[in-house]
Design a protein around this motif. Structure first.
Motif, mmCIF file in Angstrom:
data_model
loop_
_atom_site.group_PDB
_atom_site.id
_atom_site.type_symbol
_atom_site.label_atom_id
_atom_site.label_comp_id
_atom_site.label_asym_id
_atom_site.label_seq_id
_atom_site.Cartn_x
_atom_site.Cartn_y
_atom_site.Cartn_z
ATOM 1 N N ALA A 18 -62.814 -44.470 66.834
ATOM 2 C CA ALA A 18 -63.765 -44.641 65.733
ATOM 3 C C ALA A 18 -65.154 -45.007 66.243
ATOM 4 O O ALA A 18 -66.154 -44.729 65.580
ATOM 5 C CB ALA A 18 -63.263 -45.712 64.766
ATOM 6 N N ALA A 19 -65.234 -45.624 67.423
ATOM 7 C CA ALA A 19 -66.525 -46.015 67.999
ATOM 8 C C ALA A 19 -67.196 -44.877 68.759
ATOM 9 O O ALA A 19 -68.318 -45.025 69.223
ATOM 10 C CB ALA A 19 -66.336 -47.218 68.921
ATOM 11 N N ASP A 20 -66.529 -43.739 68.862
ATOM 12 C CA ASP A 20 -67.092 -42.579 69.560
ATOM 13 C C ASP A 20 -68.147 -41.922 68.684
ATOM 14 O O ASP A 20 -67.844 -41.458 67.578
ATOM 15 C CB ASP A 20 -65.977 -41.582 69.880
ATOM 16 N N PRO A 21 -69.411 -41.868 69.129
ATOM 17 C CA PRO A 21 -70.470 -41.275 68.315
ATOM 18 C C PRO A 21 -70.273 -39.790 68.012
ATOM 19 O O PRO A 21 -70.885 -39.269 67.077
ATOM 20 C CB PRO A 21 -71.736 -41.478 69.152
ATOM 21 N N ASP A 22 -69.428 -39.103 68.771
ATOM 22 C CA ASP A 22 -69.173 -37.690 68.500
ATOM 23 C C ASP A 22 -68.227 -37.487 67.324
ATOM 24 O O ASP A 22 -68.078 -36.365 66.833
ATOM 25 C CB ASP A 22 -68.578 -37.002 69.735
ATOM 26 N N VAL A 23 -67.592 -38.557 66.871
ATOM 27 C CA VAL A 23 -66.612 -38.478 65.799
ATOM 28 C C VAL A 23 -67.243 -39.008 64.519
ATOM 29 O O VAL A 23 -67.903 -40.045 64.525
ATOM 30 C CB VAL A 23 -65.364 -39.328 66.153
ATOM 31 N N SER A 24 -67.048 -38.288 63.429
ATOM 32 C CA SER A 24 -67.471 -38.794 62.131
ATOM 33 C C SER A 24 -66.329 -39.668 61.623
ATOM 34 O O SER A 24 -65.219 -39.188 61.410
ATOM 35 C CB SER A 24 -67.713 -37.621 61.176
ATOM 36 N N VAL A 38 -66.038 -52.436 65.644
ATOM 37 C CA VAL A 38 -66.079 -50.980 65.839
ATOM 38 C C VAL A 38 -67.508 -50.459 65.664
ATOM 39 O O VAL A 38 -67.982 -49.657 66.470
ATOM 40 C CB VAL A 38 -65.109 -50.266 64.863
ATOM 41 N N LEU A 39 -68.199 -50.922 64.640
ATOM 42 C CA LEU A 39 -69.559 -50.443 64.406
ATOM 43 C C LEU A 39 -70.506 -50.896 65.509
ATOM 44 O O LEU A 39 -71.366 -50.118 65.946
ATOM 45 C CB LEU A 39 -70.046 -50.914 63.036
#
Length: 162
Positions: A18-24, A38-39
């Motif tokens: 969830a913390a991966d910027p490539d994932v919405s 996480v944010l």
């Protein structure tokens, strides 16, 4: 002093994803379950990838949440600037799920100074402050001035047909 929380491996894996910027990702969970963590990690991962801190805007609902998130990001970056290679590698892996190389360690150690030196700082705002900023920035534009006058004028009373 409270003992550090033990996060189960499956929860940790989902938090890293969830913390991966490539994932919405849509983060919804109970209080105290790790949403802010996480944010904050997501912001740190953006910074690790070289995103300019002035290009990041974090929006929360409360001033307390905004302050908490900003503190978490800055606390983590401050810690990273002083860790030895092995400890920093472990922290980067916890944040990104990836092994750190020498270049990533150098970048990680410079993030704290970079975030501090950013004009206007890292922007973590409430949704209301963000909306007010948008309205204020458009206020000088002629079209928006007319629209704001229309929105702020008292509305005529409706006529009853009795």
């Amino acid at each position: 002093m409270t003992a550090p929380r033990i996060i189960p491996p499956d929860v940790s894996r989902v938090q890293i994803e969830a913390a991966d910027p490539d994932v919405s990702a849509f983060v919804s969970a109970n209080a105290g379950s790790g949403k802010t963590h996480v944010l904050a990690q997501r912001v740190i991962n953006l910074l690790l990838r070289g995103v300019d801190p002035s290009k990041i805007l974090c929006i929360t609902f409360t001033k307390a949440a905004a302050a908490n998130m900003a503190n978490r990001v800055f606390d983590t970056l401050a810690q990273w600037s002083t860790l030895d290679d092995a400890a920093l590698d472990a922290r980067i892996k916890l944040s990104t799920g990836e092994k750190a190389d020498a270049a990533k360690r150098v970048r990680a150690r410079r993030l704290f100074a970079s975030a501090l030196e950013t004009p206007g700082g890292l922007k973590v705002q409430t949704i209301h402050a963000s909306a007010r900023g948008c309205c204020t920035s458009f206020r000088s534009k002629p079209m928006w001035r007319r629209a704001l006058r229309c929105w702020t004028k008292p509305r005529p009373r409706s006529c009853s047909t009795s």
